[in-house]
Design a protein around this motif. Structure first.
Motif, PDB file in Angstrom:
ATOM      1  N   LYS B  95     -40.509 -30.187  92.178  1.00  0.00           N
ATOM      2  CA  LYS B  95     -40.676 -30.041  90.731  1.00  0.00           C
ATOM      3  C   LYS B  95     -41.876 -29.129  90.466  1.00  0.00           C
ATOM      4  O   LYS B  95     -42.998 -29.425  90.881  1.00  0.00           O
ATOM      5  N   TRP B 136     -49.284 -32.756  83.158  1.00  0.00           N
ATOM      6  CA  TRP B 136     -48.222 -33.131  84.079  1.00  0.00           C
ATOM      7  C   TRP B 136     -48.723 -33.277  85.514  1.00  0.00           C
ATOM      8  O   TRP B 136     -48.315 -34.181  86.232  1.00  0.00           O
ATOM      9  N   TYR B 142     -45.216 -33.598  88.477  1.00  0.00           N
ATOM     10  CA  TYR B 142     -44.699 -32.425  89.187  1.00  0.00           C
ATOM     11  C   TYR B 142     -45.415 -32.263  90.523  1.00  0.00           C
ATOM     12  O   TYR B 142     -46.521 -32.768  90.712  1.00  0.00           O
TER      13      TYR B 142
END
Lengths: 296, 296
Positions: B95, B136, B142
DNA sequence: TCAAAATATAACATTGTATTATATTATTGA
DNA sequence: TCAATAATATAATACAATGTTATATTTTGA
């Protein structure tokens, strides 16, 4: 080699978030769990967990594998459960081949009773001509066959059931006065009967010969349902099994025992070589019992 | 307890039709196979096979269970395979959070190269503003973040990459005569630039101050793609990273090195606490290498 | 019917899976 | 920060699963 126990351990660790918690859920000691996980870790050469504030969370690699792992464990559970249900006779599949008459009248009631306590059992019921049924049984395509006038086959085992024979006539007919009906009583009646080449027809016809009464054939039918319909429409009387006749009581028909006693012989078949499943034996027993009240 | 080995044995016997044949396919001795099947038979309390002219055929009960059994074995194989592929770095999921500019220009090429030899790897690429990316990464949502002007965060580890800065101008512009471009050369040019609060803008603006040249702001844009479009339409010149500029060569633009050397500092991020997967480390390395040609 | 093939049983070695006891490492709260 | 506590790892060991070889028994087919 990947072992199932390792996957169970992994799953438990993922759901509990700790080794000791997982050990508790699987009901084993903490060192045993430690080793299972260590072994699995050696197997999968990547790291299995990330430690984050005292909780073990699955690594990305494990997250990738997890759906398949859970599915395996679930399926193993399924297999265990189903096998237990098979032993409780609550699961399985039964293939029955029978004469069309049975498929529409007597059999459905027996099947309903049978399935009531066996929700996981499934069935196939295939109605067809006697020759076809025999063929299927010999070819082991079906577990159970129900037919009549069966004369034997090396690879088919039979149980014979003799059903009482009765004479049916329209409601209000003069024959209603009698307790029993003999060929002599039918001297002026038109007869509706099954195929001339059937065993049952020949027995009936012989009875008439012995009584020196002419058998006045009116209509030849293939199914007892057709015979009963015709009788209730006043087209004649018929001689058939009490089993068949009893389905048509309350639709403008009456019946009385026929004398001399001629059995209508049903045959319950199963393939000789194929080992019968427990549910098929149970079904045969229930079916046999269901006919007891009509049995000669 | 149902064991996996028993199911493997069962499956082998079903496919080969004999115990000894099954033993051969699993590469074990015939007595070992005999015992596995005997054990399974004890487990499942019903009979497993029917013997018919020397061939073992699965009983009805086994036929009922067989689909699940095969699925379990197949899934176990899958898990093994996938774990092997993870170790070969050929499977996994990555990701990536990045600035929108990357998602549309440089990143796709790197991703394509990366996936070429890793067909089972899947990716999520999420373009967003720098603040969101940082958020994030800190939240470990991620694996990899790509941003610029990053000033640090305790739970985010960064690798910084300095990209050469160039001045872009429309094709045929007088600046094309120069080898390098300094603030002095831009004294009469209108400037298209990034957000005033960005680190990069402040460095450029300082360079102009030191050269005592007025920074003639014409348009402020948020993405380098917009800047390049405007430049190629003759609305001014711009100062940006060579990485960004090189994507717009052959579309009516030219560029020359800008002096003094001002690095456009990119940051490659990953969560500090989360152990990185092998593929994420490999991807970061490949990404870093892909920028080498633009690196200062 | 009889030889060959298939399968089952017995005795035993190795490995997987558990145990308890104990050492080591993390976590946490004064 | 440090000691108490919890979590995990390691060691020694018991027993069951899984394999081996040797051999008996059953099935099959000419």
């Amino acid at each position: 080699m990947l072992r199932l126990r390792q996957l169970e351990a992994l799953s438990a660790v993922i759901t509990t978030g700790s080794i000791s918690g997982a050990a508790k859920t699987l009901g084993i000691s903490q060192p045993a769990m430690s080793r299972l996980i260590a072994d699995l870790s050696k197997n999968f050469e990547f790291n299995l967990f990330n430690k984050r504030d005292g909780q073990l969370t699955p690594s990305q690699e494990i997250q990738l594998l997890y759906p398949d792992i859970e599915r395996v464990l679930e399926l193993m559970g399924n297999i265990q459960n189903t096998s237990a249900e098979i032993n409780d006779r609550k699961a399985g599949h039964l293939k029955i081949a029978c004469l069309p008459g049975f498929a529409t009248s007597h059999l459905p009631k027996v099947v309903a009773t049978f399935l009531k306590n066996r929700p996981e059992v499934t069935m196939t019921i295939e109605p067809d001509r006697p020759e076809r049924i025999l063929e299927w049984m010999a070819g082991e395509q079906y577990d159970i066959g129900i037919t009549d006038g069966f004369s034997g086959h090396p690879s088919v085992e039979r149980t014979e059931i003799d059903i009482r024979t009765v004479c049916v006539f329209p409601q209000g007919h003069a024959l209603g006065q009698l307790k029993e009906i003999t060929p002599t009583d039918l001297i002026n009646e038109k007869l509706i009967h099954s195929r001339r080449d059937s065993v049952f027809f020949q027995s009936v016809s012989q009875a008439f010969q012995r009584a020196q009464i002419e058998f006045k054939s009116s209509i030849e039918v293939r199914q007892f349902t057709a015979a009963c319909e015709l009788v209730s429409n006043g087209l004649g009387v018929s001689i058939l099994s009490e089993l068949d006749a009893s389905k048509y009581v309350n639709t403008g028909l009456e019946f009385r025992p026929f004398r001399p006693k001629i059995p209508h012989r049903l045959a319950l078949l199963r393939p000789t070589l194929k080992r019968p499943s427990m549910i098929s034996l149970e079904f045969m027993q229930l079916f046999h019992e269901s006919l007891r009240q009509y049995q000669q």
